[in-house]
Scaffold this motif. Sequence first.
Motif, PDB file in Angstrom:
ATOM      1  N   ALA A  32      40.475  -0.196  27.079  1.00  0.00           N
ATOM      2  CA  ALA A  32      39.969  -1.322  26.297  1.00  0.00           C
ATOM      3  C   ALA A  32      38.511  -1.099  25.922  1.00  0.00           C
ATOM      4  O   ALA A  32      37.833  -0.258  26.503  1.00  0.00           O
ATOM      5  CB  ALA A  32      40.091  -2.605  27.112  1.00  0.00           C
ATOM      6  N   ASN A  33      38.055  -1.880  24.960  1.00  0.00           N
ATOM      7  CA  ASN A  33      36.635  -1.965  24.605  1.00  0.00           C
ATOM      8  C   ASN A  33      36.137  -3.325  25.035  1.00  0.00           C
ATOM      9  O   ASN A  33      36.721  -4.346  24.661  1.00  0.00           O
ATOM     10  CB  ASN A  33      36.425  -1.838  23.092  1.00  0.00           C
ATOM     11  CG  ASN A  33      36.434  -0.419  22.633  1.00  0.00           C
ATOM     12  OD1 ASN A  33      36.142   0.494  23.382  1.00  0.00           O
ATOM     13  ND2 ASN A  33      36.787  -0.225  21.381  1.00  0.00           N
ATOM     14  N   LEU A  52      34.317 -19.168  29.075  1.00  0.00           N
ATOM     15  CA  LEU A  52      34.735 -17.811  28.728  1.00  0.00           C
ATOM     16  C   LEU A  52      33.783 -16.809  29.361  1.00  0.00           C
ATOM     17  O   LEU A  52      32.566 -17.022  29.391  1.00  0.00           O
ATOM     18  CB  LEU A  52      34.759 -17.634  27.213  1.00  0.00           C
ATOM     19  CG  LEU A  52      35.753 -18.538  26.479  1.00  0.00           C
ATOM     20  CD1 LEU A  52      35.667 -18.284  24.977  1.00  0.00           C
ATOM     21  CD2 LEU A  52      37.164 -18.315  26.975  1.00  0.00           C
ATOM     22  N   SER A  53      34.333 -15.717  29.892  1.00  0.00           N
ATOM     23  CA  SER A  53      33.531 -14.740  30.623  1.00  0.00           C
ATOM     24  C   SER A  53      33.496 -13.371  29.961  1.00  0.00           C
ATOM     25  O   SER A  53      32.449 -12.745  29.916  1.00  0.00           O
ATOM     26  CB  SER A  53      34.075 -14.564  32.049  1.00  0.00           C
ATOM     27  OG  SER A  53      34.088 -15.784  32.723  1.00  0.00           O
ATOM     28  N   VAL A  54      34.656 -12.892  29.518  1.00  0.00           N
ATOM     29  CA  VAL A  54      34.738 -11.541  28.956  1.00  0.00           C
ATOM     30  C   VAL A  54      35.673 -11.512  27.752  1.00  0.00           C
ATOM     31  O   VAL A  54      36.560 -12.348  27.620  1.00  0.00           O
ATOM     32  CB  VAL A  54      35.216 -10.495  29.996  1.00  0.00           C
ATOM     33  CG1 VAL A  54      34.222 -10.304  31.114  1.00  0.00           C
ATOM     34  CG2 VAL A  54      36.574 -10.854  30.559  1.00  0.00           C
ATOM     35  N   MET A  55      35.436 -10.515  26.897  1.00  0.00           N
ATOM     36  CA  MET A  55      36.313 -10.275  25.758  1.00  0.00           C
ATOM     37  C   MET A  55      36.557  -8.773  25.676  1.00  0.00           C
ATOM     38  O   MET A  55      35.640  -7.969  25.874  1.00  0.00           O
ATOM     39  CB  MET A  55      35.686 -10.769  24.460  1.00  0.00           C
ATOM     40  CG  MET A  55      36.581 -10.499  23.266  1.00  0.00           C
ATOM     41  SD  MET A  55      36.020 -10.971  21.592  1.00  0.00           S
ATOM     42  CE  MET A  55      34.479 -11.723  21.751  1.00  0.00           C
ATOM     43  N   PHE A  56      37.797  -8.409  25.369  1.00  0.00           N
ATOM     44  CA  PHE A  56      38.166  -7.006  25.221  1.00  0.00           C
ATOM     45  C   PHE A  56      38.996  -6.818  23.969  1.00  0.00           C
ATOM     46  O   PHE A  56      39.682  -7.737  23.516  1.00  0.00           O
ATOM     47  CB  PHE A  56      39.009  -6.535  26.415  1.00  0.00           C
ATOM     48  CG  PHE A  56      38.256  -6.482  27.707  1.00  0.00           C
ATOM     49  CD1 PHE A  56      37.500  -5.363  28.040  1.00  0.00           C
ATOM     50  CD2 PHE A  56      38.303  -7.533  28.596  1.00  0.00           C
ATOM     51  CE1 PHE A  56      36.807  -5.318  29.224  1.00  0.00           C
ATOM     52  CE2 PHE A  56      37.611  -7.496  29.787  1.00  0.00           C
ATOM     53  CZ  PHE A  56      36.863  -6.384  30.106  1.00  0.00           C
ATOM     54  N   GLU A  57      38.942  -5.619  23.443  1.00  0.00           N
ATOM     55  CA  GLU A  57      39.874  -5.177  22.411  1.00  0.00           C
ATOM     56  C   GLU A  57      40.814  -4.181  23.068  1.00  0.00           C
ATOM     57  O   GLU A  57      40.366  -3.302  23.805  1.00  0.00           O
ATOM     58  CB  GLU A  57      39.146  -4.468  21.272  1.00  0.00           C
ATOM     59  CG  GLU A  57      38.325  -5.357  20.400  1.00  0.00           C
ATOM     60  CD  GLU A  57      37.604  -4.592  19.303  1.00  0.00           C
ATOM     61  OE1 GLU A  57      37.261  -5.226  18.306  1.00  0.00           O
ATOM     62  OE2 GLU A  57      37.388  -3.374  19.441  1.00  0.00           O
ATOM     63  N   ILE A  58      42.108  -4.366  22.816  1.00  0.00           N
ATOM     64  CA  ILE A  58      43.115  -3.434  23.320  1.00  0.00           C
ATOM     65  C   ILE A  58      44.072  -3.119  22.178  1.00  0.00           C
ATOM     66  O   ILE A  58      44.022  -3.744  21.115  1.00  0.00           O
ATOM     67  CB  ILE A  58      43.895  -4.012  24.529  1.00  0.00           C
ATOM     68  CG1 ILE A  58      44.656  -5.286  24.137  1.00  0.00           C
ATOM     69  CG2 ILE A  58      42.960  -4.271  25.703  1.00  0.00           C
ATOM     70  CD1 ILE A  58      45.587  -5.802  25.212  1.00  0.00           C
TER      71      ILE A  58
END
Length: 97
Positions: A32-33, A52-58
């Motif tokens: 992930a990014n 909200l704590s984190v966001m990812f691109e998968i």
Amino acid sequence: MFSEVIELIDIISKVDENGFEINEEIKTEVFANKKSISASEFYESQKLGYKLSVMFEIRVSDFDEHEFILYENKKYKIERTYQKNTEILEIVCSKVV
């Protein structure tokens, strides 16, 4: 492109030999990014009662309606997904306490 490793978590409910329902976590490791959550989305989520704590691109192909992720030994609940294009999915998560 994908420099982080996260684990997508599925929760499967089963009945044990004594008839009690138990939950089993099925983990799938994916690349992930890590991305930044926008200030407006962060503050809007707080108004709705979660942080909200984190966001990812998968990759879209890696995701199958998972409920949680594990990142750096911390568990997060997936609050929102957004498909950016045919290949990339954005997942936004809050920390599980």
